[in-house]
Scaffold this motif. Structure first.
Motif, short mmCIF file in Angstrom:
data_model
loop_
_atom_site.label_atom_id
_atom_site.label_comp_id
_atom_site.label_asym_id
_atom_site.label_seq_id
_atom_site.Cartn_x
_atom_site.Cartn_y
_atom_site.Cartn_z
N ASP A 185 0.93 -1.25 -0.03
CA ASP A 185 -0.01 0.16 0.08
C ASP A 185 0.89 1.06 -0.03
O ASP A 185 0.59 2.26 -0.70
N TYR A 188 2.06 2.23 -3.58
CA TYR A 188 1.03 3.03 -4.39
C TYR A 188 0.91 4.31 -4.08
O TYR A 188 0.67 5.06 -4.47
N LYS A 192 2.05 8.14 -6.28
CA LYS A 192 0.72 9.03 -6.49
C LYS A 192 1.59 10.54 -6.65
O LYS A 192 0.99 11.32 -7.62
N PHE A 198 2.66 7.53 -11.65
CA PHE A 198 1.27 7.40 -11.30
C PHE A 198 0.46 6.81 -12.66
O PHE A 198 -0.26 6.31 -12.63
N ALA A 201 0.88 3.54 -13.50
CA ALA A 201 0.34 2.63 -12.80
C ALA A 201 -1.17 2.12 -13.19
O ALA A 201 -1.47 0.92 -12.61
#
Length: 345
Positions: A185, A188, A192, A198, A201
């Protein structure tokens, strides 16, 4: 006359009882106030185990001189509605939970019970540097008492590259799956802040390629400013269908896949090892990341420098500087040295 005396007696008893009740009320009320002023406070760290009784905790706090009266303090736990009436606090807070509490003798009963009912876990800080593999992260977590190495390796299967290097505060004896989720987590969350990464992704295949490239860059660069240049070399070679010729991928084969000790020098025999991760005998990227890269390498992989370099080699080991060249003849002139770019941490 007799009835008048009886009335006086009853009235007198009522006054005595009222005084006793009022005195008891103020006595209890006083017992709920803080034992010490902030300037003279004592501190006590209490670890509450599962199933610990409020009575035992109250006795311990009185022994440690954190509270005035253990019996009254205990009654608060047993009768939260009375406690609420005396302290103007919500009765829901009076529930002892397992965890670690930092208590002070300058806290009143309401503040102490808020802390006792918080159920905070005792956390351990663990630093995970950039470039570690899952197996090496597992060893660190095991040594810190967070989770067993073998459990972490099993839970993190297929997550190489996506466990973000960072300093984590984790509870001892955590489920390995929970630790993996926290680190994934975080990966990710961190990307950002970098728009190009990002955006990548959103495409799982493209993200996998980018992270795989970043994992190789992570193990190759020494100076952050050179990471985009190293990324450009690999990107140019991929476009031309030329092998990446990364010693880091061979090191991965030797240490992670073959289980051999970390080598100081990559030998010519090592370069011939048959493996899809060996970029000396296979063109393009390996099947998956070879470590867990940090933001420097991830950003470089997402936005490589625009160059016409196809080669690089370490020329100043102390400063961690590389020389970048366009042709094989220039590369040979500089003197090719097959040496591991980053020592295993």
């Amino acid at each position: 006359m007799k009835s008048k005396n009886t009335a006086k007696a009853i009235f007198g008893i009522a006054i005595v009882l009222a005084a006793a009740v009022l005195g008891g009320f103020f006595c209890v009320k006083s017992s709920l106030s803080a034992l010490d002023a902030p300037a003279f406070e004592k501190t006590f760290r209490l670890k509450i185990e599962k199933g610990a009784s409020a009575k035992k905790i109250a006795e311990l706090l009185a022994q440690e001189k954190i509270i005035k009266n253990d019996k009254i303090f205990y009654l608060l736990a047993r009768f939260p509605k009375i406690a609420a009436a005396l302290t103007s606090e919500s009765p829901e807070i009076f529930c002892v939970k397992s965890g670690v509490c930092d208590l002070k003798s300058s806290m009143d009963a309401a503040a102490l019970y808020k802390e006792l009912s918080a159920g905070r876990e005792e956390l351990t800080k663990v630093s995970i540097p950039e470039g570690l593999t899952i197996s090496k992260i597992a060893v660190r977590l095991d040594k810190a008492g967070i989770c067993r190495a073998q459990d972490f390796v099993k839970a993190a299967a297929g997550m190489e590259g996506f466990l973000f290097p960072d300093t984590y505060s984790l509870a001892p004896d955590s489920p390995a799956e929970k630790v993996v989720k926290i680190m994934a987590d975080n990966f990710y969350e961190k990307i950002k802040d970098f728009a190009p990464l990002f955006k990548i992704a959103s495409d799982k295949k493209e993200l996998q390629k980018t992270v795989t490239l970043a994992s190789i860059i992570e193990r190759e660069y020494r100076s952050p400013d050179e990471a985009p240049l190293i990324a450009s070399v690999f990107t140019n070679r991929i476009k031309k269908g030329i092998g990446l010729y990364s010693c880091a991928t061979v090191e991965y084969v030797v240490t992670e896949l073959l289980g051999r000790p970390h080598p100081d020098i990559i030998t010519y025999d090592d370069l011939k090892i048959q493996s899809p991760y060996n970029t000396y005998i296979n063109a393009g990227l390996p099947p998956a990341p070879i470590c867990n890269p940090g933001l420097v390498a991830l950003k470089a992989a997402a936005e490589p420098a625009q160059t016409d370099f196809y080669y690089f080699q370490l020329m100043d080991e102390a400063a961690g500087r590389h020389v970048f060249t366009k042709t094989l003849s220039e590369h040979v002139q500089q003197g090719a040295i097959f040496k591991t770019k980053k020592a295993s941490r």
